[in-house]
Motif scaffolding. Structure first.
Motif, PDB file in Angstrom:
ATOM      1  N   HIS A 107      10.934  -6.449 -15.531  1.00 14.90           N
ATOM      2  CA  HIS A 107       9.935  -6.159 -14.489  1.00 14.90           C
ATOM      3  C   HIS A 107       8.924  -5.083 -14.886  1.00 14.90           C
ATOM      4  O   HIS A 107       7.817  -5.068 -14.357  1.00 14.90           O
ATOM      5  CB  HIS A 107      10.611  -5.795 -13.168  1.00 14.90           C
ATOM      6  N   THR A 108       9.276  -4.193 -15.809  1.00 16.60           N
ATOM      7  CA  THR A 108       8.318  -3.141 -16.186  1.00 16.60           C
ATOM      8  C   THR A 108       7.103  -3.742 -16.887  1.00 16.60           C
ATOM      9  O   THR A 108       5.958  -3.508 -16.490  1.00 16.60           O
ATOM     10  CB  THR A 108       8.997  -2.084 -17.072  1.00 16.60           C
ATOM     11  N   LYS A 111       5.134  -5.972 -14.486  1.00 17.85           N
ATOM     12  CA  LYS A 111       4.278  -5.287 -13.502  1.00 17.85           C
ATOM     13  C   LYS A 111       2.972  -4.829 -14.153  1.00 17.85           C
ATOM     14  O   LYS A 111       1.898  -4.921 -13.557  1.00 17.85           O
ATOM     15  CB  LYS A 111       5.000  -4.095 -12.859  1.00 17.85           C
ATOM     16  N   GLU A 197       8.635   1.774  -3.158  1.00 16.09           N
ATOM     17  CA  GLU A 197       8.196   1.611  -4.551  1.00 16.09           C
ATOM     18  C   GLU A 197       7.765   2.960  -5.127  1.00 16.09           C
ATOM     19  O   GLU A 197       8.172   3.348  -6.228  1.00 16.09           O
ATOM     20  CB  GLU A 197       7.042   0.596  -4.625  1.00 16.09           C
ATOM     21  N   LYS A 198       6.945   3.686  -4.365  1.00 12.93           N
ATOM     22  CA  LYS A 198       6.458   5.000  -4.831  1.00 12.93           C
ATOM     23  C   LYS A 198       7.603   6.010  -4.930  1.00 12.93           C
ATOM     24  O   LYS A 198       7.706   6.756  -5.912  1.00 12.93           O
ATOM     25  CB  LYS A 198       5.394   5.541  -3.873  1.00 12.93           C
ATOM     26  N   ASN A 201       9.791   5.341  -7.963  1.00 15.10           N
ATOM     27  CA  ASN A 201       9.110   5.620  -9.225  1.00 15.10           C
ATOM     28  C   ASN A 201       8.859   7.106  -9.444  1.00 15.10           C
ATOM     29  O   ASN A 201       8.580   7.530 -10.557  1.00 15.10           O
ATOM     30  CB  ASN A 201       7.795   4.834  -9.312  1.00 15.10           C
ATOM     31  N   GLU A 208      10.360   2.203 -13.867  1.00 12.53           N
ATOM     32  CA  GLU A 208       9.677   1.265 -12.961  1.00 12.53           C
ATOM     33  C   GLU A 208      10.738   0.549 -12.137  1.00 12.53           C
ATOM     34  O   GLU A 208      11.882   0.431 -12.558  1.00 12.53           O
ATOM     35  CB  GLU A 208       8.872   0.247 -13.793  1.00 12.53           C
ATOM     36  N   ASN A 209      10.351   0.099 -10.944  1.00 18.11           N
ATOM     37  CA  ASN A 209      11.287  -0.689 -10.130  1.00 18.11           C
ATOM     38  C   ASN A 209      10.682  -2.055  -9.821  1.00 18.11           C
ATOM     39  O   ASN A 209       9.518  -2.311 -10.099  1.00 18.11           O
ATOM     40  CB  ASN A 209      11.678   0.070  -8.858  1.00 18.11           C
TER      41      ASN A 209
END
Length: 234
Positions: A107-108, A111, A197-198, A201, A208-209
């Motif tokens: 996912h990193t 994204k 999310e913020k 992170n 990253e999520n």
């Protein structure tokens, strides 16, 4: 080829997304089983001359291997001005087109590429559609190995239940393409994905999520009804 309806449906969704790719474009190549069919279809369109001058930006080792297999030239983000279109899968999609990704621990990179694309197309089967994120899928968080324990403690304070993702056919934890580890987190429900999310992170050691908020443009959904595969957009 007598494939089962689910495989045919994944193929149709991948091919429908690949049909949106135009010549002379930079394409983000996602990760996963449905996206693999899109990469295959882009390669076939290139070989047949239906597409010209395509360059791919991969999001994982899997995407690199598939792109080479199907003859798609690859470039890095250092070499391009922009990404025209990205095609990628998702593990969950909510009605606002927010996603959870990271089932494949990519996912990193996904994204980075998907967020840069002018148009981001998500390819899923209907089983991935949920009313709210966190319903069926754990939220993946990529973390530096030295920070696993403090990050897990911080996630517990946020109300999540974290577990370290362990390898299949590999002793020990899953290691990402970046050499990091993945914590899968169960949240009972994620009501404010943008905030979460913020927050995640900002935890020291988190890279990253898997929350993708406001990134997806088109969701292409494959379904099997009465044994017949079909594709719809929303």
């Amino acid at each position: 080829m007598n494939a089962d309806p689910v495989t045919l449906m994944k193929q149709q969704v991948g091919y429908a997304a690949a049909a949106k790719v135009q010549s002379n474009s930079i394409v983000g190549l996602g990760t996963g089983s449905t996206t693999a069919y899109a990469i295959q279809a882009i390669g076939e369109r290139l070989q047949s001359g239906d597409l010209q001058n395509i360059k791919g930006i991969p999001t994982s080792f899997q995407a690199i291997v598939l792109a080479r297999q199907y003859g798609i030239p690859l470039v890095t983000l250092d070499e391009v001005e922009k990404i025209d279109i990205a095609i990628d899968g998702a593990d969950e999609v909510d009605p606002q087109k927010n996603l959870i990704k990271g089932g494949g621990a990519a996912h990193t990179q996904e994204k980075i590429v998907d967020s840069l694309a002018d148009q981001f197309i998500v390819v899923v089967d209907s089983g991935k559609l949920v009313d709210h994120l966190g319903s069926t899928f754990l939220l993946p968080v990529e973390v530096l190995p030295m920070a696993v324990t403090p990050v897990m403690k911080a996630i517990e304070k946020l109300g999540g239940k974290p577990q370290l993702r362990m390898g299949v056919k590999k002793a020990g934890p899953v290691v990402t393409d970046q050499g990091n580890l993945v914590i899968d987190v169960k949240f009972d429900r994620i009501d404010q994905p943008a905030e979460l999310e913020k927050t995640l992170n900002n935890l020291p050691g988190v890279l990253e999520n898997g929350l993708f908020v406001g990134v997806a443009d088109i969701i292409m959904v494959g379904e099997v009804k009465d044994g017949q595969p079909s594709v719809r957009e929303f």
